[in-house]
Design an enzyme around this catalytic site. Structure first.
Site, short mmCIF file in Angstrom:
data_model
loop_
_atom_site.label_atom_id
_atom_site.label_comp_id
_atom_site.label_asym_id
_atom_site.label_seq_id
_atom_site.Cartn_x
_atom_site.Cartn_y
_atom_site.Cartn_z
N TYR A 1 -9.00 -10.59 -7.01
CA TYR A 1 -8.02 -10.66 -8.09
C TYR A 1 -8.19 -11.90 -8.96
CZ TYR A 1 -5.69 -7.21 -5.14
OH TYR A 1 -5.42 -6.11 -4.38
N ARG B 1 0.85 -1.19 0.00
CA ARG B 1 0.00 0.00 0.00
C ARG B 1 0.89 1.24 0.00
NH1 ARG B 1 -1.93 -3.66 3.68
NH2 ARG B 1 -3.97 -4.59 3.20
N LYS C 1 -2.76 -0.41 7.76
CA LYS C 1 -4.15 -0.86 7.78
C LYS C 1 -4.33 -2.02 8.75
CE LYS C 1 -7.92 -2.28 4.73
NZ LYS C 1 -8.33 -2.54 3.31
N HIS D 1 -2.98 -9.78 3.12
CA HIS D 1 -4.42 -9.66 3.32
C HIS D 1 -4.84 -10.41 4.57
CE1 HIS D 1 -5.35 -8.68 -1.17
NE2 HIS D 1 -5.09 -7.60 -0.47
N ARG E 1 -0.67 -2.27 -6.45
CA ARG E 1 -1.00 -3.43 -5.60
C ARG E 1 -1.96 -4.37 -6.34
NH1 ARG E 1 -0.63 -4.86 -0.35
NH2 ARG E 1 -2.39 -5.84 0.72
N HIS F 1 -2.65 2.71 -5.52
CA HIS F 1 -3.15 1.39 -5.12
C HIS F 1 -3.24 0.44 -6.32
CE1 HIS F 1 -4.62 -0.84 -1.68
NE2 HIS F 1 -5.55 -1.39 -2.44
#
Length: 630
Positions: A500, A363, A391, A491, A468, A465
């Site tokens: 994805y 990120r 995050k 994640h 990513r 972003h």
């Protein structure tokens, strides 16, 4: 009633005491009414004074005869210099070239006031603009920005002449404020005792603004609610809460003036607001966010039993629009090739950041806050990158190529020399981490200037972003197991990675091999940091070297099994012309041991294709060894 009492400023006697303290603080050089940069003790002034091209040597405060005002002016610059907010260049050059007009204006207009706070800011700014215009001085300047459509657009802004006075007056509105930060209509996070995890240092968002509420009661309600939310939410999110609730209550004040309290709300007002949102042309996800903020307020009022609460349920699940499944906003290879061909035209630090994010897919906040010492090296000389995930509030490690590791080492050496006191790899001049907007701005400026276009010929708009998304999409499209992609990107849940998981027809086996060769063989795969930060951990090394691999007598096959069984892997074991003897027994036993290790990992991770391939190899080796030892 004077202006200061309306604005909740401390009493005049208290202001006089503060001005006396200011004079006590400004000793030595700072007590002078004319500041000569060649005698200034501030380090940045000493450096700047050596510049032979320096034209503005003096700041002459004696132009203002009002002693109260003169002290406030001097302290304004003294405070910003000695608290690291400004440097000498800002004072003597940027502001030094415009300060004389402000000093003359203040001396002319306010010869008898005892503090600048006696004059309302709006009144002073109007008078100053008129003063400057009559003297032929520009009150606006034109800057240019690249818009979201990648178009260069002129933007009007206040000139330095105007902003200088505005900053001076706003400083004392805050300095003399009678109350806590929470009592103000603008909360500055730099003045609040917030823990580090509530503030993202890579964002320019310093304030939460409660100005502009049409109804004072609702403003106070929202301020109380936002103060509560800061206990659990980030500063930037609470800022968004304040803005969205302001929009709702202002809508209420304009359309339903009779509603003066929350308990008076009915579905009539809520449905009108929902219709307003749907007519704005904003995305369903944005509408959902705004409804959620409103429902959050109502539920909190009820649960905590505040005095003014909704009389009934006002928002239902069916009020939320259906949100289409989000597709990853990846960057097409067509665009990436253009970007990489122009990296030399970017500032060195931006080019390095671009190379890192293309490989690691972190990120933007994680990229901007990379620290010195972020490189880890294992016993084989391979490198890993350690960084903090804002995050997820945890540290994360991913393997990186030696080429990118070298770029980081070069950058670290340079930063250690130029910014020895900063802990960051990409610091600003004050040592704080680079702002996200700087990275985005440089990339989009490059796209505009070098005509980086998409396949339709439109100038491409870079979103940080999207790098990513590009890494995640590329990995999934090339057959990387989803749980590995999840680990690599850090994640928290499989759902975050599943977005994805869509495949492109143009994916070719040779591109897949090239991809895996880079990310698995050279870079390895993702590994979480164990408690001892040991990158030589056995499981970590297995991940790095053996995911999707097939064991060979002298190494590992680099073609991933998920791309299809390789007809050449261990072909000798199945060949009718193959023969061996006891002299090769140690090699067969070693290969069997390695195959069994890989097979155990594959079974544990439920990698069916790897299990099938390596089971066949294991059976053939056991037959051969059995024959040789029987």
């Amino acid at each position: 009633m004077n202006a200061s009492s309306k604005r909740k400023i401390i009493s005049q006697s208290e202001i006089s005491k503060k001005i006396a303290v200011m004079n006590e603080e400004m000793q030595g050089f700072w007590a002078n009414n004319s500041w000569d940069i060649r005698k200034c003790p501030h380090p940045s002034a000493i450096e700047l004074s050596k510049n032979p091209a320096l034209r503005n040597r003096w700041v002459r405060f004696e132009r203002v005869k009002n002693l109260w005002l003169r002290t406030e002016l001097k302290y304004f610059y003294f405070y910003h210099l000695n608290n690291g907010i400004w440097n000498a260049k800002t004072v003597w050059i940027r502001k030094g070239t415009v300060i004389n007009k402000m000093l003359d204006f203040l001396d002319l207009k306010y010869p008898s006031i005892t503090s600048i706070t006696e004059v309302p800011i709006e009144k002073a700014m109007t008078e100053y603009r008129t003063y400057l215009t009559k003297r032929g001085v520009r009150i606006t300047t034109t800057n240019y920005k690249i818009t979201a459509n990648q178009e260069k657009t002129p933007v009007k802004a206040n000139s330095y002449y105007v902003t200088n006075l505005k900053q001076f007056m706003e400083f004392y509105e805050n300095f003399y404020f009678d109350g806590e930060e929470w009592d103000k209509d603008v909360w500055d996070r730099r003045n609040l005792p917030l823990p580090d995890d509530k503030v993202n240092p890579t964002q320019y968002e310093y304030t939460i603004n409660f100005k502009g509420f049409r109804n004072t009661y609702f403003k106070q309600l929202v301020k109380r609610y936002c103060k509560l939310r800061l206990n659990v939410d980030s500063f930037s999110y609470v800022s968004d809460i304040a803005q969205r609730l302001k929009e709702f209550f202002n809508f209420l004040d304009m359309k339903f003036k009779q509603v003066q309290r929350v308990h008076q709300l009915t579905r009539v007002e809520i449905e009108a607001y929902l219709s307003e949102l749907n007519m704005m042309g904003i995305k369903p996800s944005t509408i959902t966010g705004r409804i959620s903020i409103l429902e959050g307020l109502f539920s909190t009022l009820l649960r905590l039993e505040w005095d003014d609460v909704p009389s009934k349920i006002l928002i239902y699940s069916e009020d939320y629009p259906k949100i289409p499944r989000a597709k990853p906003r990846f960057i097409d290879e067509f665009v990436l090739e253009q970007l990489n061909s122009h990296l030399d035209k970017l500032p060195e630090y931006i080019a390095t950041m671009t190379m890192i994010v293309q490989e690691c897919g972190m990120r933007i906040s994680e990229l901007c806050t990379l620290k010195k010492g972020c490189l880890l090296e294992d016993k084989d000389g391979d490198f890993f990158l350690k960084y903090y995930q804002w995050k997820m509030k945890k540290e994360h490690i991913v393997p990186i190529s030696k080429e990118v590791a070298l770029l980081i080492k070069v950058r670290e050496d340079k930063v250690s020399e130029e910014f020895p006191d900063s802990e960051y790899l990409f610091p600003r001049k004050d040592g704080s981490p680079l702002k996200q907007e700087t990275f985005r701005g440089e990339l989009n400026k490059l796209a505009y200037e070098q005509n980086i276009v998409d396949k339709s010929g439109e100038i491409y708009r870079f979103h940080a972003h999207a790098f990513r998304h590009t890494v995640g999409t590329r990995m999934i499209n090339n057959g990387m197991p989803q749980h590995i992609v999840q680990k690599f990107l850090g994640h928290e849940s499989p759902e975050m990675t599943s977005r994805y998981a869509h495949i492109f027809d143009e994916t070719l086996k040779n591109e897949f091999t090239k991809f895996q060769e880079k990310l698995v063989t050279n870079n390895g795969d993702v590994l979480d940091l164990d408690e001892d930060n040991e990158v030589d951990d056995v499981e970590l090394q297995w991940f790095k070297k053996n995911i999707n691999a097939q064991v060979l007598p002298n190494g590992y096959c680099r073609l991933p099994v998920v791309a299809g069984g390789c007809p050449h892997a261990n072909a000798c074991l199945d060949c009718t012309h193959f023969c061996t003897s006891k002299q090769f027994l140690p090699q067969h036993e070693e290969q069997l041991e390695r195959t069994e290790e890989l097979l155990a990992i594959a079974k544990d991770k439920q990698w069916q294709r790897q299990v099938e391939t390596n089971s066949r190899v294991k059976e053939r080796l056991e037959q051969i060894i059995g024959s040789l030892t029987g």
